[in-house]
Design an enzyme around this catalytic site. Sequence first.
Site, short mmCIF file in Angstrom:
data_model
loop_
_atom_site.label_atom_id
_atom_site.label_comp_id
_atom_site.label_asym_id
_atom_site.label_seq_id
_atom_site.Cartn_x
_atom_site.Cartn_y
_atom_site.Cartn_z
N ASP A 123 0.84 -1.20 0.00
CA ASP A 123 0.00 0.00 0.00
C ASP A 123 0.88 1.25 0.00
O ASP A 123 2.04 1.19 0.40
CB ASP A 123 -0.90 -0.01 1.25
CG ASP A 123 -2.13 0.86 1.09
OD1 ASP A 123 -2.20 1.66 0.13
OD2 ASP A 123 -3.05 0.75 1.94
N GLY A 138 -5.02 9.72 3.12
CA GLY A 138 -5.14 10.88 2.23
C GLY A 138 -6.20 10.66 1.16
O GLY A 138 -6.82 11.60 0.68
N GLU A 145 -7.95 -0.07 4.49
CA GLU A 145 -6.50 -0.30 4.34
C GLU A 145 -5.92 -0.91 5.61
O GLU A 145 -5.08 -1.82 5.55
CB GLU A 145 -5.79 1.02 4.01
CG GLU A 145 -6.10 1.52 2.60
CD GLU A 145 -5.59 2.93 2.33
OE1 GLU A 145 -5.45 3.27 1.15
OE2 GLU A 145 -5.35 3.69 3.28
O1 5RP Z 1 -3.77 6.11 2.41
C1 5RP Z 1 -4.04 6.21 1.25
C2 5RP Z 1 -5.43 6.31 0.74
O2 5RP Z 1 -6.33 6.38 1.80
C3 5RP Z 1 -2.96 6.26 0.24
O3 5RP Z 1 -2.24 5.07 0.32
C4 5RP Z 1 -2.09 7.44 0.55
O4 5RP Z 1 -2.89 8.60 0.53
C5 5RP Z 1 -0.96 7.58 -0.47
O5 5RP Z 1 -1.49 7.91 -1.71
P1 5RP Z 1 -0.59 8.24 -2.97
O6 5RP Z 1 0.03 6.95 -3.39
O7 5RP Z 1 -1.54 8.80 -3.96
O8 5RP Z 1 0.45 9.24 -2.54
#
Ligand code: 5RP
Length: 285
Positions: A123, A138, A145
């Site tokens: 992730d 984010g 998750e």
């Molecule tokens: O936690 C998340 C979604 O809830 C994402 O993994 C995190 O925001 C990172 O996102 P990106 O790969 O676009 O930087």
Amino acid sequence: MKLRGFTRLARISSCVLKENSYKPSLFCVSRRYCSSEMDLITQAKQSAAYQAIDNHVKNGQALGIGSGSTIVFAINRLAERVQEENLNVVCVPTSFQSKQLLTEKGLAVSDLERTPSLDVAIDGADEVDKDLNLIKGGGAACTQEKIVASCAKYFVVIADHRKDSKLLGEQWKKGVPIEVIPMGYVPVIRAIEKKLGGKAELRMGANKAGPVVTDNGNFILDWKFDETKDWKKVNMEISMIPGVVETGLFIDMAQRAYFGMPDGSVTFREKLSRNGTPECDESEK
Ligand SMILES: O=C(CO)[C@H](O)[C@H](O)COP(=O)(O)O
């Protein structure tokens, strides 16, 4: 240990964490993942994602697949490997977004009812501290998750270099995402600010009037905190507030984080067990 396509290079060891850099020899190898049209951040995301998929995915595995923009590259690479190597893997997504991407790529999708035990979860993250504690959410997907990551024997984070911090809050200024039950969001904001200070705000939609609604039908608060915290304690305190579904603090969950660098290389940091050896991903052996 030989990583797929790479030999482990420099070690900077502490008692709990080890940092490795694939520079400079990785530079040319990782460049195969990069295309000239991409900007450096996009390249960095892709390099980290490809490295994680290449190092950790093996035939026969059940995988947790995260959400966000970096995971898109991981899904692309996974689809390539599944086709080229005829791999038999099943994926549990952490959001509607990742489910849709996996389905579009023709990858086998499952859920935690049918596949409650995962070999590896991969992730993205909004920020990763020196101890591999994370801020996530984010993309408003932190609850699913966290559940998926908790079901995996090994949890790998993929990110570009901007996410790499000594302390949480150093780089990520948008606060800690917290998923809440809609009817309780005001009391939760009040309770967080009273107990922990800082400022919590309801996240509003970008191309939608009103708040962001999560895949679970809930709201997201973003809590901006004042100073470095005992994150384990803070996570427990927030989780205890009635109306809180889950926090975006992932404390002591990740075993390894890959960071794509602007020069196309990839570094990683990993957790060591008490005897100083890496907490092993069995599939890497
Ligand atoms: O936690 C998340 C979604 O809830 C994402 O993994 C995190 O925001 C990172 O996102 P990106 O790969 O676009 O930087």
